[in-house]
Design a protein around this motif. Sequence first.
Motif, short mmCIF file in Angstrom:
data_model
loop_
_atom_site.label_atom_id
_atom_site.label_comp_id
_atom_site.label_asym_id
_atom_site.label_seq_id
_atom_site.Cartn_x
_atom_site.Cartn_y
_atom_site.Cartn_z
N ASN A 102 1.13 -1.44 -0.13
CA ASN A 102 -0.09 0.09 0.09
C ASN A 102 0.90 1.33 0.42
OD1 ASN A 102 -2.59 -1.35 -0.27
ND2 ASN A 102 -1.95 -1.74 1.73
N ALA A 103 1.72 0.86 -0.80
CA ALA A 103 2.37 2.35 -0.97
C ALA A 103 2.30 3.76 -1.20
CB ALA A 103 3.29 2.34 -1.97
N ASP A 104 2.10 4.98 -0.90
CA ASP A 104 1.74 6.12 -0.50
C ASP A 104 1.48 6.53 -2.55
OD1 ASP A 104 1.38 6.03 1.91
OD2 ASP A 104 2.98 7.47 2.52
N TRP A 105 2.60 6.19 -3.06
CA TRP A 105 2.71 6.80 -4.01
C TRP A 105 1.17 6.55 -5.33
CZ3 TRP A 105 3.12 3.84 -8.09
CH2 TRP A 105 4.07 2.82 -7.96
N ALA A 106 0.88 4.94 -4.83
CA ALA A 106 0.08 4.32 -5.79
C ALA A 106 -1.12 4.14 -4.62
CB ALA A 106 0.86 2.75 -4.83
N VAL A 107 -1.26 4.45 -3.69
CA VAL A 107 -2.64 4.92 -3.13
C VAL A 107 -3.11 6.05 -3.99
CG1 VAL A 107 -3.66 5.72 -1.66
CG2 VAL A 107 -2.35 4.16 -1.16
N ASN A 108 -1.36 7.44 -4.39
CA ASN A 108 -2.12 8.38 -5.02
C ASN A 108 -2.65 8.84 -6.01
OD1 ASN A 108 -1.02 10.04 -1.39
ND2 ASN A 108 0.52 10.31 -2.98
N ILE A 109 -2.48 7.58 -6.92
CA ILE A 109 -2.77 7.77 -8.36
C ILE A 109 -4.10 7.34 -8.10
CG2 ILE A 109 -0.73 8.43 -8.76
CD1 ILE A 109 -0.07 4.93 -9.69
N GLY A 110 -4.49 5.76 -7.84
CA GLY A 110 -5.45 4.79 -7.58
C GLY A 110 -5.29 3.77 -7.98
N LEU A 111 -4.26 3.31 -7.74
CA LEU A 111 -3.19 1.49 -8.07
C LEU A 111 -3.61 1.10 -7.05
CD1 LEU A 111 -1.86 0.02 -9.87
CD2 LEU A 111 0.11 0.80 -8.68
N HIS A 112 -4.41 -0.16 -6.83
CA HIS A 112 -4.53 -1.49 -5.54
C HIS A 112 -4.56 -2.93 -6.41
CE1 HIS A 112 -8.85 -1.12 -7.73
NE2 HIS A 112 -8.65 0.69 -6.95
N ALA A 113 -5.26 -3.68 -5.44
CA ALA A 113 -4.86 -5.16 -6.20
C ALA A 113 -5.87 -4.72 -7.50
CB ALA A 113 -4.94 -5.79 -5.02
N ASP A 114 -6.82 -4.67 -6.81
CA ASP A 114 -7.89 -4.99 -7.66
C ASP A 114 -7.87 -4.23 -8.67
OD1 ASP A 114 -9.66 -6.08 -5.90
OD2 ASP A 114 -10.11 -4.02 -5.18
N ASN A 115 -7.33 -3.33 -9.04
CA ASN A 115 -7.08 -2.49 -10.93
C ASN A 115 -5.74 -2.82 -10.97
OD1 ASN A 115 -5.72 -1.28 -9.89
ND2 ASN A 115 -7.19 1.00 -9.78
N ALA A 116 -4.50 -3.55 -10.62
CA ALA A 116 -2.92 -3.26 -10.37
C ALA A 116 -2.61 -3.63 -12.13
CB ALA A 116 -2.01 -3.67 -9.84
N TRP A 117 -3.82 -5.06 -12.81
CA TRP A 117 -3.92 -6.05 -13.59
C TRP A 117 -3.81 -4.73 -14.70
CZ3 TRP A 117 -6.95 -6.16 -17.94
CH2 TRP A 117 -8.52 -5.76 -16.67
N ARG A 118 -4.44 -3.72 -14.86
CA ARG A 118 -4.96 -3.41 -16.34
C ARG A 118 -4.18 -1.97 -16.11
NH1 ARG A 118 -10.02 -3.01 -17.32
NH2 ARG A 118 -11.57 -4.37 -16.06
#
Length: 524
Positions: free
Chosen positions: A163-179
């Motif tokens: 749950n890295a901060d930069w990932a959270v800030n851009i809306g990157l999470h486990a459910d949409n990582a593949w996109r």
Amino acid sequence: MLTPTKNAFLYSLIIAFGGFVFGLDIILISGTIKAITLEFGLSALEVGYIVSGPGWGALFGLICTSYFSDKFGRKNTALAIAALYTLSAIGSAYAPSAEFLFWSRFLGGLAFASLSLASMYIGEIAPPKSRGKLVGLNQLNIVIGIFVAQLFNYYIINATEQNADWAVNIGLHADNAWRWMLGAEIVPALLWFLALFIVPESPRWLALNGKENKAKQALTKITEPEALDKQMHEIVHSLNDTNHHALSLVQQFKLLCTPTMRTALIIGIVVTIIQPMTGMNAVLAYMPTIFSQLGGSESSAFGQTVMVGGIGLLFTVLALVFIDKLGRRPILLGGLSWAILSLGLVTLGFFNATYMLTAESVVALKDSVDISLLQPLLNVEFTSDFEFKQAVENVIGRESFVNLEGSIMTAATSINGLMVLIGIISFQCAYNFSLGPVVWILLSEVFTTKVRAVAIPLCGFVASVFGGIVVPLFFPWQLANMGAVSTFGLYLICCVIGLLFSYKVIPETKNKTIEEIELELASK
């Protein structure tokens, strides 16, 4: 102003950048397999269809490439291919369903013709003394693209797990990582499209279509002045029987089947079957899945994948350094022998592996699955990975197994993981040093200009059938129904066949013009 040699390098590099996009395309999907399996509820064979989607598209793309590259030129065809890569990446990242994802990847498969087009174009503009290196740039770009894709997937997986901060800030999470993984291809594809406007048309294609003045102008950019007239004379002389006009595709195919072309055709077809049937396409597309067989976390599997990709990249660079010094034949024979030994290690590692769950080992799974379901399997030793996985899937269900496969394999596997890891690393090094670059270099050399618009895409078509469809489509099914031992043993046998054929049939082609190679093969 750049020298002709530097111009040839620049144009070859730009054309070969399509290989970088190709490398991204075939590997980015490897990071999404677990996610798309769960999101779309896919079976093992359905996963294979998604992964092999580009292979189906390539069958149609390569047929069209023959027509378009002859009708509209190598450069314009490359521009169309770059546009297809871009559209495919956008569609894959957006995909609302498995069917949409398949057809988006199918669209990208139409662009896989970039590999045969690159061999065709670079083989036509490269000076004989450096043709091996320049055609090999295509393979180098593929391997760089593969490594970058593996690295990107690894960091995306790590970011979502932590749950890295930069990932959270851009809306990157486990459910949409593949996109995000599949969308990473969009920018490089656009850059390649723009860079292609710098590249001139192939002088041999221009001469083939009766545009000798333009052909000489294009040749001036890539040929030293003292060799210009001689090179132009050889090109025109080799095309005399076509009356300086391109043969139709049907005429080219008929010429390709004549006795004088037979040896070249046999070499082209066989090497493009052997190359994918060594299993490298499956190893690349499913490498995290293979490493999960050894036990370990998902991020650990992706980390091992990055390491293997980095080492493989180094050996591709070494291949380009030595290809014009050692020659095609010694590198091919040595690489196949090396691949046989490497796959032998992988097969032996899985052959000696055992799989058993114990009361202590399943404790780590209690927060993820009802471990009472696993009671019938406790202390039961399996010697086959596929029998073990089928037994677990039968008691906890497919969805739970797909989600927990890495953790379950970690809890149950007893294997010499180092042996398998070394074998896979060694196999990728062998492939990247030999089969990877040498096959495409041979295709750029053994076919005369008169037929290469049909011959090279035809061989690419064969490579796509086996490498883009057969191998990646059936690999998940093979692991699920045959096991790792039989699967890698089959690839080992294909390497042995390739070694015997190469030793008996394939000649040395370094430092020879396309026209000289044509005369040598016609005499066989």
